[in-house]
Design a protein around this motif. Sequence first.
Motif: not given
Length: 264
Positions: A212-233
Amino acid sequence: MKIGFIGTGNMGSAMMGGIISSGMVEATDVMATDIFQAALDRISDEFGVHTSTNNRDAVEFADIIFLAVKPQFLAKVVDGIKDMDFSDKLVVSIAAGQSLERLTGMFGKELKLIRVMPNTPALVGEGMSALSPNELVSEDEAATVLKLFEAFGQAEIIPERLQDAVVGISGSSPAYVYMFIEALADGAVAEGMPRTQAYKFAAQAVLGSAKMVLETGEHPGVLKDAVCSPGGTTIEAVAALEAAGFRSAVIEAERICIEKSRDL
């Protein structure tokens, strides 16, 4: 183009196999040398290359010579070949911590040198290698060697001053990643998952995240935030990692690794 490998350990074998499999060089244009005949028999059976127990044979045979030996054996290996004519040859060293200046000093003369830091995922065709050529290596020659390293993963040409940083971030980091995978698996085993299955889940999660990091070109922090739902696990788990000093532990480990590399 003929290639010689002095040293047929895990890394030398991985490089050899990747280069031959890529079709860039035929097996008949490769010679491998080693002090152990059993190692040479294995290499000959696996790849069909020429072999010898005399390192001087590889130098005479090849246009590009890979010094695929551990740092503690490098001086002895060079001492046995340094009197030979290297005027039309290119030497590539993968010995950790050995600078271009030190390598030139070992040979006692100016010659075309490239210092390289690969890593063990080269064994499965997913290596990351950093190349630093000296001033005698032409751009075309450097590009040729870069393509050889790309036969078993990714490779970049970098200034030599960054080589110690490379040891920390990619040369040694597979060990850190294996520890992380093991820890992930242990957590799942504690909840009842069979260990073999836990390793598969953990390793695939790391592999997929890296892609995901290599192929999307997104900052790792952005990818991390995309997994972190508000109030989630996930955000709860991230908070626990932060509280335990996860980031600082990784950075400190890398710093110590780099310092050790400088001291070699």
